[in-house]
Design a protein around this motif. Structure first.
Motif, PDB file in Angstrom:
ATOM      1  N   PRO A  24       0.870  -1.230  -0.223  1.00 51.45           N
ATOM      2  CA  PRO A  24      -0.034  -0.144  -0.027  1.00 51.45           C
ATOM      3  C   PRO A  24       0.806   1.168   0.087  1.00 51.45           C
ATOM      4  CG  PRO A  24      -0.020  -1.177   2.047  1.00 51.45           C
ATOM      5  CD  PRO A  24       0.636  -1.974   1.287  1.00 51.45           C
ATOM      6  N   THR A  25       2.111   1.192   0.258  1.00 49.41           N
ATOM      7  CA  THR A  25       2.935   2.245   0.250  1.00 49.41           C
ATOM      8  C   THR A  25       3.298   2.909  -0.954  1.00 49.41           C
ATOM      9  OG1 THR A  25       4.934   1.208   0.958  1.00 49.41           O
ATOM     10  CG2 THR A  25       3.837   1.826   2.692  1.00 49.41           C
ATOM     11  N   ILE A  26       3.452   2.089  -2.119  1.00 45.77           N
ATOM     12  CA  ILE A  26       3.737   2.372  -3.320  1.00 45.77           C
ATOM     13  C   ILE A  26       2.834   3.447  -3.772  1.00 45.77           C
ATOM     14  CG2 ILE A  26       4.041   1.697  -5.700  1.00 45.77           C
ATOM     15  CD1 ILE A  26       5.988   0.344  -4.061  1.00 45.77           C
ATOM     16  N   GLU A  27       3.652   4.589  -4.296  1.00 47.40           N
ATOM     17  CA  GLU A  27       2.905   5.735  -4.890  1.00 47.40           C
ATOM     18  C   GLU A  27       3.185   6.027  -6.289  1.00 47.40           C
ATOM     19  OE1 GLU A  27       4.083   9.253  -2.698  1.00 47.40           O
ATOM     20  OE2 GLU A  27       3.438   8.530  -0.738  1.00 47.40           O
ATOM     21  N   THR A  28       4.345   5.329  -6.883  1.00 54.27           N
ATOM     22  CA  THR A  28       4.472   5.620  -8.221  1.00 54.27           C
ATOM     23  C   THR A  28       5.005   4.042  -8.776  1.00 54.27           C
ATOM     24  OG1 THR A  28       5.058   7.713  -7.834  1.00 54.27           O
ATOM     25  CG2 THR A  28       5.895   6.707  -9.844  1.00 54.27           C
ATOM     26  N   VAL A  29       4.710   3.749  -9.678  1.00 56.17           N
ATOM     27  CA  VAL A  29       5.452   2.655 -10.491  1.00 56.17           C
ATOM     28  C   VAL A  29       6.185   2.902 -11.655  1.00 56.17           C
ATOM     29  CG1 VAL A  29       4.820   0.181 -11.393  1.00 56.17           C
ATOM     30  CG2 VAL A  29       3.573   1.022  -9.571  1.00 56.17           C
ATOM     31  N   VAL A  30       7.349   2.402 -12.079  1.00 58.86           N
ATOM     32  CA  VAL A  30       7.943   2.774 -13.268  1.00 58.86           C
ATOM     33  C   VAL A  30       8.417   1.801 -13.884  1.00 58.86           C
ATOM     34  CG1 VAL A  30      10.042   3.938 -14.056  1.00 58.86           C
ATOM     35  CG2 VAL A  30       9.079   4.928 -12.006  1.00 58.86           C
ATOM     36  N   VAL A  31       8.042   1.449 -15.151  1.00 61.48           N
ATOM     37  CA  VAL A  31       8.044   0.267 -16.081  1.00 61.48           C
ATOM     38  C   VAL A  31       9.020   0.445 -17.032  1.00 61.48           C
ATOM     39  CG1 VAL A  31       6.873  -1.305 -17.351  1.00 61.48           C
ATOM     40  CG2 VAL A  31       5.709  -0.216 -15.584  1.00 61.48           C
ATOM     41  N   ILE A  32      10.281  -0.339 -16.807  1.00 61.81           N
ATOM     42  CA  ILE A  32      11.206  -0.399 -17.811  1.00 61.81           C
ATOM     43  C   ILE A  32      10.818  -1.056 -19.287  1.00 61.81           C
ATOM     44  CG2 ILE A  32      13.683  -0.903 -18.319  1.00 61.81           C
ATOM     45  CD1 ILE A  32      14.173  -0.696 -15.287  1.00 61.81           C
ATOM     46  N   ASP A  33      10.927  -0.744 -20.512  1.00 57.57           N
ATOM     47  CA  ASP A  33      10.751  -1.372 -21.529  1.00 57.57           C
ATOM     48  C   ASP A  33      11.869  -2.402 -21.984  1.00 57.57           C
ATOM     49  OD1 ASP A  33       9.727  -2.219 -23.816  1.00 57.57           O
ATOM     50  OD2 ASP A  33       9.072  -0.393 -24.685  1.00 57.57           O
ATOM     51  N   TYR A  34      11.790  -3.752 -21.583  1.00 57.64           N
ATOM     52  CA  TYR A  34      12.925  -4.402 -21.859  1.00 57.64           C
ATOM     53  C   TYR A  34      12.447  -5.400 -23.168  1.00 57.64           C
ATOM     54  CZ  TYR A  34      16.407  -7.949 -21.141  1.00 57.64           C
ATOM     55  OH  TYR A  34      17.545  -8.995 -21.145  1.00 57.64           O
ATOM     56  N   THR A  35      11.237  -5.927 -23.074  1.00 60.68           N
ATOM     57  CA  THR A  35      10.683  -6.964 -24.164  1.00 60.68           C
ATOM     58  C   THR A  35       9.653  -6.351 -25.067  1.00 60.68           C
ATOM     59  OG1 THR A  35       8.691  -7.494 -22.760  1.00 60.68           O
ATOM     60  CG2 THR A  35      10.705  -8.633 -22.317  1.00 60.68           C
ATOM     61  N   GLY A  36       9.468  -4.857 -24.927  1.00 63.63           N
ATOM     62  CA  GLY A  36       8.556  -4.280 -25.926  1.00 63.63           C
ATOM     63  C   GLY A  36       7.078  -4.185 -25.533  1.00 63.63           C
ATOM     64  N   ALA A  37       6.782  -4.542 -24.091  1.00 62.25           N
ATOM     65  CA  ALA A  37       5.572  -4.489 -23.629  1.00 62.25           C
ATOM     66  C   ALA A  37       5.375  -3.539 -22.488  1.00 62.25           C
ATOM     67  CB  ALA A  37       5.130  -5.733 -23.080  1.00 62.25           C
ATOM     68  N   ALA A  38       6.009  -2.475 -22.353  1.00 61.40           N
ATOM     69  CA  ALA A  38       5.900  -1.652 -21.390  1.00 61.40           C
ATOM     70  C   ALA A  38       4.464  -0.766 -21.396  1.00 61.40           C
ATOM     71  CB  ALA A  38       7.033  -0.545 -21.449  1.00 61.40           C
ATOM     72  N   GLU A  39       4.385  -0.174 -22.534  1.00 62.39           N
ATOM     73  CA  GLU A  39       3.065   0.464 -22.616  1.00 62.39           C
ATOM     74  C   GLU A  39       2.005  -0.352 -22.209  1.00 62.39           C
ATOM     75  OE1 GLU A  39       2.431   2.578 -26.228  1.00 62.39           O
ATOM     76  OE2 GLU A  39       4.405   3.694 -26.042  1.00 62.39           O
ATOM     77  N   ALA A  40       1.941  -1.470 -22.510  1.00 64.23           N
ATOM     78  CA  ALA A  40       0.674  -2.507 -22.136  1.00 64.23           C
ATOM     79  C   ALA A  40       0.759  -2.759 -20.810  1.00 64.23           C
ATOM     80  CB  ALA A  40       0.762  -3.877 -23.062  1.00 64.23           C
ATOM     81  N   ALA A  41       1.916  -2.879 -20.088  1.00 63.92           N
ATOM     82  CA  ALA A  41       2.111  -3.219 -18.740  1.00 63.92           C
ATOM     83  C   ALA A  41       1.418  -2.115 -17.892  1.00 63.92           C
ATOM     84  CB  ALA A  41       3.226  -3.398 -18.389  1.00 63.92           C
ATOM     85  N   VAL A  42       1.862  -0.583 -18.413  1.00 63.95           N
ATOM     86  CA  VAL A  42       1.374   0.500 -17.836  1.00 63.95           C
ATOM     87  C   VAL A  42      -0.237   0.391 -17.713  1.00 63.95           C
ATOM     88  CG1 VAL A  42       1.245   2.951 -18.040  1.00 63.95           C
ATOM     89  CG2 VAL A  42       3.308   1.932 -18.193  1.00 63.95           C
ATOM     90  N   ARG A  43      -0.718  -0.128 -18.715  1.00 66.15           N
ATOM     91  CA  ARG A  43      -2.373   0.022 -18.710  1.00 66.15           C
ATOM     92  C   ARG A  43      -2.805  -0.871 -17.700  1.00 66.15           C
ATOM     93  NH1 ARG A  43      -1.269   0.531 -24.529  1.00 66.15           N
ATOM     94  NH2 ARG A  43      -1.521  -1.599 -24.827  1.00 66.15           N
TER      95      ARG A  43
END
Length: 651
Positions: free
Chosen positions: A217-236
């Motif tokens: 619950p303490t997480i305020e921000t998630v940063v997604v590194i694009d390694y496999t080309g699926a970062a934008e899908a993960a962000v959604r």
């Protein structure tokens, strides 16, 4: 008399960083330090003078140094080094800002990239600014589930640049394993990848991360590194998420505002393996890590500016943190993520040859596995730049020492090193001034009063006993997280022998002034009341070509303990009476009759931690019907089920 496998030439010794440091200390203090042993005595008997000299020689950058070097130096725990200093790890790591490569990266055969020193500096500056914009303050925790790739280095350096605390694990950790670690430290930001590659396969972790976030619950921000080309899908799919590029932004950085923190300010949190309970959260201090790693790299490892420094490690092993510190010596970090055998056993040596690695770091298990493939890099690869090979993770078998010189490169400095997560460094390791003998670690590390004690706390010049450190050192942990009284910390290291760090390794000195580690002392076997190190058994079993790997435990039996050896065999090999006899004969002749197991049992798999270490204690608990408290700490927890209720252990 045993002959060395390698002896440095007089020219090599004279040109080493260690020799240069000996000259500096001698001139500064009017001493004639004839050899490494004299320098080591100086380093433990005159700690203030030694660490002052190491600070100068390695060029530690600090806004304030102060005149005090060591306060309460007679207390363990409690000693404090450079208590008035103010400095920053990231500032020490980013000494250069030019077009030369700071990082070279390969993600199996899927991803290739490089970052120059200038590009690394600017990316770290943007990360630091973005974290501050996200409300991160000194002392806040940044957690990461990430591969060993350049973006991870940027996130780490950006975190410590602003005085926040870093903690990471690798993306192959299970949900429970992640939560058992990060759930204790309440991070504000979570850095993740969109997936990773292993053994040629692409693996997604987005659903796992989504479940983890529901329990952090303490997480305020998630940063997604694009390694496999699926970062934008993960962000959604993930709440409060942005891609790495979106989070950093693209505005010019200029100069980085490095937070000047005290010497003891926490820099990162590492975790114990967690196989006997929830992992301990080991908090390391900024200045201690800077000084310890600089001396280990530059003096013992002979790492220089411009070197290309590689260590095969995930972000869940302390060797990743050790590798990152290579930047402080202005070495180019050579990173690799994925399987070291994909697409073949040649992959890391192809990489070494391509980029001109000068230091090749790996685990003892990798060297053994490479040896058992039958392939020899020396037959196919020219490695003119390679000067040093580091090995750790478990004791390096004598046959693996021989393989390095016969099968990889004859003139290399093989530096077997040993220490651990607890100090994020080494107690014993390489020495560029000394010969390498088969099966032996060369020397104690400078600044560490390493010794071997018997059960009554008396030094053992010869024979096997507990590995200890009898005086403080800068990279002792600051504390354990969530241990307000310090009781867990004290009990972990100082409860057995007063004012002495007990490390938990079973060890002995050699006649050459080196050391042999016989395994973890809590996994030591005690048949007939005689202590036997498991590494002594493995060193013999590894010589049997039909055996891929083995694990030895002590089974309570008939009022005593009997040694049971489980062996994982090559495909198509059966555990015949003849093979059992050959295994026992090898152990009897190579070690001693006391090492011979009462039982040899074939097993399909051997459980190991995420960092690749086999887990004798967990197996021992299973065969005695005891619960293994934290199966999630294992890379292959299902393997434990193979050891339950075995008929072969009933007679």
């Amino acid at each position: 008399m045993m002959q060395p496998l390698w002896t440095p030439s007089e020219e090599q010794k004279a040109q080493s960083r260690m020799a240069a440091f000996i000259r500096l200390v001698g001139e500064r203090h009017g001493l004639d330090l004839a050899d490494f042993q004299a320098l080591h005595r100086f380093s433990v008997e005159r700690q203030e003078d030694f660490w002052n000299a190491a600070w100068d020689f390695c060029g530690v950058k600090a806004s304030v140094r102060g005149t005090r070097v060591l306060v309460d130096g007679d207390k363990m725990p409690g000693a404090r080094y450079f208590p008035d200093a103010r400095l920053n790890y990231a500032e020490n790591a980013l000494r250069r800002r030019d077009s030369a490569p700071a990082i070279i990266f390969r993600g199996e055969d899927k991803v290739r990239s490089e970052l120059s020193w200038a590009e690394l500096h600017d990316a770290v500056g943007r990360m630091a600014r973005a974290l501050r914009r996200a409300g991160v303050k000194p002392g806040d925790r940044i957690a990461a589930v990430v591969p060993n790739m350049p973006e991870t280095t940027v996130a780490f350096l950006g975190t410590v640049a602003i005085g926040a605390i870093w903690s990471s694990c690798s993306p192959d950790f299970g949900e429970r394993g992640i939560l058992d670690r990060f759930g204790q430290i309440e991070p504000k930001v979570l850095v993740v990848c969109d997936g990773y590659f292993y053994n040629g396969k692409q693996l997604d972790i987005t659903d796992k991360i989504a479940h983890v976030l529901t329990q952090l619950p303490t997480i305020e921000t998630v940063v997604v590194i694009d390694y496999t080309g699926a970062a934008e899908a993960a962000v959604r799919k993930l709440p409060k998420a942005a891609t790495y590029g979106e989070f950093l932004g693209h505005e010019p950085v200029g100069e980085i505002a490095f937070e000047q923190v005290p010497f003891d300010h926490p820099i990162f949190i590492l975790f114990s393996s967690g196989t006997t309970g929830v992992p301990k959260c080991i908090v390391h201090r900024t200045g201690g890590i800077i000084l310890k790693h600089l001396t280990e790299h530059q003096l013992h490892g002979n790492i220089r500016a411009g070197d290309r420094f590689f260590y095969f490690s995930t972000c869940g092993w302390m060797m990743w943190n050790w590798l990152m510190s290579g930047l402080m010596s202005e070495a180019t970090l050579v990173l690799y993520d994925g399987s070291p055998f994909a697409p073949s056993e040649r992959v890391l040596f192809d990489y070494a040859e391509e980029v001109g690695m000068t230091q090749f770091g790996t685990s003892a298990k990798y060297v053994d596995a490479l040896k058992k493939t039958g392939w020899r890099p020396i037959d196919t690869h020219k490695l003119p730049a390679l000067r040093t090979m580091f090995s750790t993770g478990s004791p390096l078998a004598p046959e693996s020492f021989a393989f390095v010189y016969a099968g990889i490169k004859p003139g290399i400095h093989l530096a077997s090193i040993s220490g651990g997560t607890d100090l994020c460094g080494c107690f014993v390791g390489g020495n560029p001034l000394a010969p390498v003998y088969e099966g032996e670690i060369q020397s104690p590390m400078l600044g560490n009063a390493v010794d071997v004690f018997d059960d009554e706390g008396r030094p053992l010049p010869r024979g096997k006993g507990e590995l200890v450190c009898a005086a403080p050192f800068p990279s002792m942990p600051v504390m354990f997280w969530n241990d307000p009284t310090g009781e867990k910390y004290f009990n972990a290291y100082f409860a057995r022998f007063p004012n002495v760090w007990t490390h938990g390794d079973f060890a002995e000195w050699t006649e050459h002034g080196g050391m042999i580690i016989h395994g973890r002392s809590d996994a030591t076997l005690n048949p007939g009341g005689v202590r036997i190190g498991t590494a002594e058994i493995y060193a013999q079993v590894e010589q049997i070509p039909e055996v891929i790997e083995a694990i030895a435990i002590g089974q309570d039996w008939d009022g005593d303990v009997r040694v049971v050896l489980f062996v994982r065999l090559r495909e198509g090999v059966a555990l015949s009476e003849d093979l059992v006899k050959r295994i026992k004969t090898q152990i009897r002749t190579g070690a001693s009759p006391r090492h011979v197991p009462a039982k040899v049992i074939a097993i399909a798999d051997i459980p190991r931690t995420k960092s690749g270490k086999i887990t004798e204690i967990a197996v021992r608990d299973v065969i005695h019907g005891r619960e293994v408290k934290n199966r999630e700490a294992l890379a292959n927890p299902e393997a434990l089920d193979l050891y339950k209720d075995l008929p072969a252990l009933r007679d």
